[in-house]
Motif scaffolding. Structure first.
Motif, PDB file in Angstrom:
ATOM      1  N   THR A 102       0.841  -1.200   0.000  1.00  0.00           N
ATOM      2  CA  THR A 102       0.000   0.000   0.000  1.00  0.00           C
ATOM      3  C   THR A 102       0.876   1.251   0.000  1.00  0.00           C
ATOM      4  O   THR A 102       0.610   2.224  -0.721  1.00  0.00           O
ATOM      5  CB  THR A 102      -0.924   0.015   1.228  1.00  0.00           C
ATOM      6  OG1 THR A 102      -1.682  -1.193   1.264  1.00  0.00           O
ATOM      7  CG2 THR A 102      -1.886   1.185   1.162  1.00  0.00           C
ATOM      8  N   MET A 103       1.932   1.233   0.794  1.00  0.00           N
ATOM      9  CA  MET A 103       2.865   2.350   0.813  1.00  0.00           C
ATOM     10  C   MET A 103       3.514   2.544  -0.559  1.00  0.00           C
ATOM     11  O   MET A 103       3.726   3.679  -1.012  1.00  0.00           O
ATOM     12  CB  MET A 103       3.936   2.086   1.880  1.00  0.00           C
ATOM     13  CG  MET A 103       4.920   3.219   2.082  1.00  0.00           C
ATOM     14  SD  MET A 103       4.125   4.686   2.774  1.00  0.00           S
ATOM     15  CE  MET A 103       5.139   5.967   2.028  1.00  0.00           C
ATOM     16  N   PHE A 104       3.804   1.449  -1.236  1.00  0.00           N
ATOM     17  CA  PHE A 104       4.379   1.512  -2.580  1.00  0.00           C
ATOM     18  C   PHE A 104       3.467   2.281  -3.530  1.00  0.00           C
ATOM     19  O   PHE A 104       3.932   3.085  -4.347  1.00  0.00           O
ATOM     20  CB  PHE A 104       4.603   0.082  -3.082  1.00  0.00           C
ATOM     21  CG  PHE A 104       5.032  -0.027  -4.517  1.00  0.00           C
ATOM     22  CD1 PHE A 104       6.277   0.412  -4.929  1.00  0.00           C
ATOM     23  CD2 PHE A 104       4.185  -0.593  -5.463  1.00  0.00           C
ATOM     24  CE1 PHE A 104       6.676   0.303  -6.257  1.00  0.00           C
ATOM     25  CE2 PHE A 104       4.569  -0.713  -6.778  1.00  0.00           C
ATOM     26  CZ  PHE A 104       5.823  -0.261  -7.182  1.00  0.00           C
ATOM     27  N   HIS A 105       2.168   2.051  -3.411  1.00  0.00           N
ATOM     28  CA  HIS A 105       1.216   2.721  -4.308  1.00  0.00           C
ATOM     29  C   HIS A 105       1.011   4.189  -3.982  1.00  0.00           C
ATOM     30  O   HIS A 105       0.506   4.942  -4.823  1.00  0.00           O
ATOM     31  CB  HIS A 105      -0.136   1.995  -4.263  1.00  0.00           C
ATOM     32  CG  HIS A 105      -0.122   0.658  -4.902  1.00  0.00           C
ATOM     33  ND1 HIS A 105      -0.986  -0.356  -4.550  1.00  0.00           N
ATOM     34  CD2 HIS A 105       0.670   0.152  -5.882  1.00  0.00           C
ATOM     35  CE1 HIS A 105      -0.736  -1.424  -5.285  1.00  0.00           C
ATOM     36  NE2 HIS A 105       0.257  -1.153  -6.094  1.00  0.00           N
ATOM     37  N   TRP A 106       1.348   4.593  -2.762  1.00  0.00           N
ATOM     38  CA  TRP A 106       1.081   5.971  -2.341  1.00  0.00           C
ATOM     39  C   TRP A 106       2.355   6.732  -1.971  1.00  0.00           C
ATOM     40  O   TRP A 106       2.282   7.824  -1.408  1.00  0.00           O
ATOM     41  CB  TRP A 106       0.120   5.967  -1.145  1.00  0.00           C
ATOM     42  CG  TRP A 106      -1.220   5.401  -1.484  1.00  0.00           C
ATOM     43  CD1 TRP A 106      -1.578   4.092  -1.548  1.00  0.00           C
ATOM     44  CD2 TRP A 106      -2.395   6.134  -1.849  1.00  0.00           C
ATOM     45  NE1 TRP A 106      -2.890   3.956  -1.919  1.00  0.00           N
ATOM     46  CE2 TRP A 106      -3.428   5.191  -2.110  1.00  0.00           C
ATOM     47  CE3 TRP A 106      -2.690   7.494  -1.968  1.00  0.00           C
ATOM     48  CZ2 TRP A 106      -4.720   5.562  -2.487  1.00  0.00           C
ATOM     49  CZ3 TRP A 106      -3.976   7.868  -2.349  1.00  0.00           C
ATOM     50  CH2 TRP A 106      -4.965   6.914  -2.603  1.00  0.00           C
ATOM     51  N   GLY A 107       3.511   6.159  -2.297  1.00  0.00           N
ATOM     52  CA  GLY A 107       4.770   6.748  -1.881  1.00  0.00           C
ATOM     53  C   GLY A 107       5.514   7.473  -2.989  1.00  0.00           C
ATOM     54  O   GLY A 107       4.996   8.385  -3.624  1.00  0.00           O
ATOM     55  N   LEU A 108       6.748   7.065  -3.239  1.00  0.00           N
ATOM     56  CA  LEU A 108       7.634   7.792  -4.141  1.00  0.00           C
ATOM     57  C   LEU A 108       7.108   7.873  -5.572  1.00  0.00           C
ATOM     58  O   LEU A 108       7.219   8.924  -6.213  1.00  0.00           O
ATOM     59  CB  LEU A 108       9.014   7.129  -4.157  1.00  0.00           C
ATOM     60  CG  LEU A 108       9.835   7.206  -2.861  1.00  0.00           C
ATOM     61  CD1 LEU A 108      11.104   6.377  -2.998  1.00  0.00           C
ATOM     62  CD2 LEU A 108      10.175   8.657  -2.521  1.00  0.00           C
ATOM     63  N   HIS A 109       6.551   6.785  -6.089  1.00  0.00           N
ATOM     64  CA  HIS A 109       6.179   6.755  -7.507  1.00  0.00           C
ATOM     65  C   HIS A 109       5.115   7.790  -7.881  1.00  0.00           C
ATOM     66  O   HIS A 109       5.308   8.547  -8.843  1.00  0.00           O
ATOM     67  CB  HIS A 109       5.739   5.342  -7.903  1.00  0.00           C
ATOM     68  CG  HIS A 109       6.883   4.394  -8.076  1.00  0.00           C
ATOM     69  ND1 HIS A 109       7.560   3.840  -7.010  1.00  0.00           N
ATOM     70  CD2 HIS A 109       7.481   3.885  -9.201  1.00  0.00           C
ATOM     71  CE1 HIS A 109       8.526   3.043  -7.461  1.00  0.00           C
ATOM     72  NE2 HIS A 109       8.497   3.046  -8.777  1.00  0.00           N
ATOM     73  N   PRO A 110       3.974   7.845  -7.198  1.00  0.00           N
ATOM     74  CA  PRO A 110       2.988   8.855  -7.600  1.00  0.00           C
ATOM     75  C   PRO A 110       3.488  10.276  -7.414  1.00  0.00           C
ATOM     76  O   PRO A 110       3.233  11.149  -8.253  1.00  0.00           O
ATOM     77  CB  PRO A 110       1.789   8.563  -6.687  1.00  0.00           C
ATOM     78  CG  PRO A 110       2.325   7.764  -5.568  1.00  0.00           C
ATOM     79  CD  PRO A 110       3.451   6.966  -6.137  1.00  0.00           C
ATOM     80  N   TRP A 111       4.235  10.514  -6.334  1.00  0.00           N
ATOM     81  CA  TRP A 111       4.723  11.878  -6.112  1.00  0.00           C
ATOM     82  C   TRP A 111       5.807  12.255  -7.115  1.00  0.00           C
ATOM     83  O   TRP A 111       5.955  13.436  -7.464  1.00  0.00           O
ATOM     84  CB  TRP A 111       5.203  12.034  -4.674  1.00  0.00           C
ATOM     85  CG  TRP A 111       4.060  12.133  -3.714  1.00  0.00           C
ATOM     86  CD1 TRP A 111       3.602  11.165  -2.864  1.00  0.00           C
ATOM     87  CD2 TRP A 111       3.184  13.251  -3.528  1.00  0.00           C
ATOM     88  NE1 TRP A 111       2.508  11.611  -2.168  1.00  0.00           N
ATOM     89  CE2 TRP A 111       2.228  12.900  -2.551  1.00  0.00           C
ATOM     90  CE3 TRP A 111       3.117  14.527  -4.100  1.00  0.00           C
ATOM     91  CZ2 TRP A 111       1.228  13.759  -2.135  1.00  0.00           C
ATOM     92  CZ3 TRP A 111       2.115  15.398  -3.678  1.00  0.00           C
ATOM     93  CH2 TRP A 111       1.185  15.013  -2.711  1.00  0.00           C
ATOM     94  N   ALA A 112       6.558  11.267  -7.611  1.00  0.00           N
ATOM     95  CA  ALA A 112       7.527  11.558  -8.664  1.00  0.00           C
ATOM     96  C   ALA A 112       6.817  11.980  -9.956  1.00  0.00           C
ATOM     97  O   ALA A 112       7.269  12.876 -10.674  1.00  0.00           O
ATOM     98  CB  ALA A 112       8.410  10.337  -8.926  1.00  0.00           C
ATOM     99  N   ILE A 113       5.688  11.323 -10.248  1.00  0.00           N
ATOM    100  CA  ILE A 113       4.889  11.705 -11.415  1.00  0.00           C
ATOM    101  C   ILE A 113       4.445  13.155 -11.289  1.00  0.00           C
ATOM    102  O   ILE A 113       4.567  13.954 -12.231  1.00  0.00           O
ATOM    103  CB  ILE A 113       3.680  10.762 -11.558  1.00  0.00           C
ATOM    104  CG1 ILE A 113       4.137   9.352 -11.932  1.00  0.00           C
ATOM    105  CG2 ILE A 113       2.689  11.293 -12.595  1.00  0.00           C
ATOM    106  CD1 ILE A 113       3.050   8.292 -11.841  1.00  0.00           C
TER     107      ILE A 113
END
Length: 534
Positions: free
Chosen positions: A171-182
């Motif tokens: 869950t953290m993976f889906h709401w962590g670095l990746h979306p905020w990098a986008i």
């Protein structure tokens, strides 16, 4: 400064900016229409396509949902590799910007000053970015993984301590670095080319180094139109489904009927307050509501820490951090995945959804980020929200997993209704009524901040990059988001909203390719100015 004095740096920056300005002036393609100041042809084509979509969806809701769901499914199944490669690339690119020399470039030039305090700045970008989603999915998502509601991440065994740790980490993976990098890629690109190069604050401007004068032609029009459609479809979808979720919460807590009239009433209230906020402008509206948001959210989290499983919550922070770090590479991989159902249904869908939201969130972040250095911007947009999300997930998701593990309450049986998962968790804590009331208020305020900030973004794009378009124009878009959500809810119900959501997600495919090119264009632009910020 070494080797270049401030006066020389400012003069050189002015020359570089002039090279861009000679090709295009903000608003030069605009037309005055009924008191509006709109870009031709972006405004007209976007409005026409939106109207056509609404009519088609209302006439054939099931058919529209089937067609757009097919487009969404085709994108996710056949281009999962592109979404995953893009998401990984954006994280690496943003982390590189922090340490590379371009990180010292200041948005707006060497003498630029910030417009908002750091706290207000962060509050606005977090509220616009994903605050509303975390209210529901920080509880529902880890419990869904733990109970094998729709597959488990990396086929972790459901209902076990290992499965619980993986559920929180995924869950953290889906709401962590990746979306905020986008979001950071889009926001930084738009801010840099608008504030440092003098171009309009609109998505097409980020491609000037690649397209040159073609930025203002048909390709640029297409980029901006896609951005408008993705933004308004995403906002209307969230508002429509959010109204159903809020009505479900009101029914669960107070016995208010969860019917169409209640759902439409929620949309009317949210849209009305959003209109008031938009009319007051950035300082008196969006900033104020965002600050209120963060105060209420901090109070809710603090209260749960005190009255909930306190020691377990603090322990979960370490559990999430370790699980996230250990699994970020396996979860980012797209080759030979054995958890295909979970991987496509959750991760790839999320990446497409975040990308479809990136024009809205990215442009809004750009609007409020003048005066920040590139390094400060990326740290604040990428790392700080990830840290806050980790704390939020440990409190909300960790408490929910604890209840599910111990067989306490309805969460022990898995997720039956996402909109009620948070309230199911609250009912097993002290001060249930207070927590639930605060939760509903926070949900509504998050919806309002998303609506008003999104309206400002759409207005800027359809006004050719202007940030001072007439007030009626800003209110037009804020009203339209509510009208679309309400109309589709009344005329087609969940099927119409599902079609709208599928349409928004489907735009994630072309926009992923747009964002990859945006990284290249941004770096080219940053390199041209790095020597001015020594």
């Amino acid at each position: 400064m070494k080797g270049v004095n401030k006066g020389q740096a400012v003069a050189e920056a002015a020359v570089i900016t002039a090279e861009y300005d000679t090709d295009y002036q903000v608003g030069q393609d605009n037309v005055k229409l009924l008191g509006l100041d709109v870009h031709n042809p972006v405004f007209g084509i976007s409005a026409g396509l939106i109207l056509l979509f609404i009519i088609g969806t209302l006439l054939f809701p099931a058919g529209a949902k089937e067609a757009l769901s097919g487009a969404k499914g085709w994108s996710i199944e056949n281009f999962d590799w592109l979404f995953m490669v893009g998401g990984n690339l954006f994280v690496v690119f943003c982390l590189a910007l922090i340490v590379l020399p371009v990180g010292k470039i200041r948005l707006g030039g060497v003498n630029a000053k910030t417009e908002f305090s750091t706290i207000s700045w962060f509050s606005m970008l977090f509220a616009a970015g994903m605050g509303i989603g975390l209210m529901f999915w920080s509880v529902a998502e880890p419990v869904a993984y733990y109970t094998d509601w729709y597959g488990t991440p990396l086929n972790a065994p459901a209902g076990t301590p290992e499965g619980a740790a993986m559920a929180l980490g995924a869950t953290m993976f889906h709401w962590g670095l990746h979306p905020w990098a986008i979001y950071a890629v889009v926001g930084l690109s738009l801010a840099f080319f608008a504030y440092n190069k003098g171009l309009p604050l609109t998505v097409r401007s980020a491609f000037y180094p690649l397209l040159g004068r073609g930025t203002w032609g048909p390709i640029g029009h297409l980029i901006d139109i896609l951005a408008v459609l993705a933004t308004i479809f995403g906002l209307a979808t969230s508002l429509g489904f959010g109204a159903q979720q809020a009505a479900g919460g009101l029914n669960y807590l107070f016995g208010i009927a969860n019917d169409l009239s209640t759902q439409v009433a929620v949309i009317i209230v949210v849209t009305g307050i959003a209109l008031f906020s938009v009319a007051r402008g950035m300082d008196g509206g969006v900033k104020l509501l965002s600050n209120i948001n963060m105060i209420i959210a901090a109070g809710l989290i603090g209260l749960i820490i005190v009255i909930g499983p306190t020691l377990k919550i603090f322990g979960n922070m370490g559990t999430i951090l370790v699980s996230y770090a250990e699994n970020i590479i396996p979860l980012s991989n797209w080759v030979g995945r054995e958890d295909g159902t979970w991987y496509h249904g959750w991760t790839v869908f999320y990446w497409a959804w975040w990308v479809s939201w990136s024009p809205f969130v990215g442009m809004f972040i750009a609007r409020v980020s003048r005066g920040r250095t590139v390094r400060e911007f990326v740290i604040a947009v990428l790392l700080v929200p990830t840290a806050v999300t980790l704390i939020w997930m440990a409190v909300m998701g960790g408490t929910a997993i604890e209840q599910a593990t111990n067989g306490v309450g309805q969460l022990a049986n898995g997720i039956s209704d996402v909109s009620l998962a948070m309230f199911h968790m609250f009912e097993n804590l002290p001060l249930t009524s207070l927590l639930s009331a605060v939760g509903i208020v926070l949900v509504l305020v998050f919806f309002i901040t998303s609506s008003d900030s999104g309206s400002l973004v759409i207005d800027s794009i359809t006004a050719g990059g202007k940030t001072d378009a007439p007030m009626p124009q800003r209110m037009f878009w804020a009203s339209l988001v509510g009208i679309i959500a309400g109309t589709l809810l009344v005329g087609g119900g969940s099927e119409a909203l599902g079609a709208l959501q599928s349409g928004a997600v489907a735009t994630g495919l072309p926009f992923t390719m747009v964002l990859i090119l945006m990284c290249l264009s941004l770096y080219m632009g940053l390199k041209s100015e790095v020597h001015l910020h020594k």
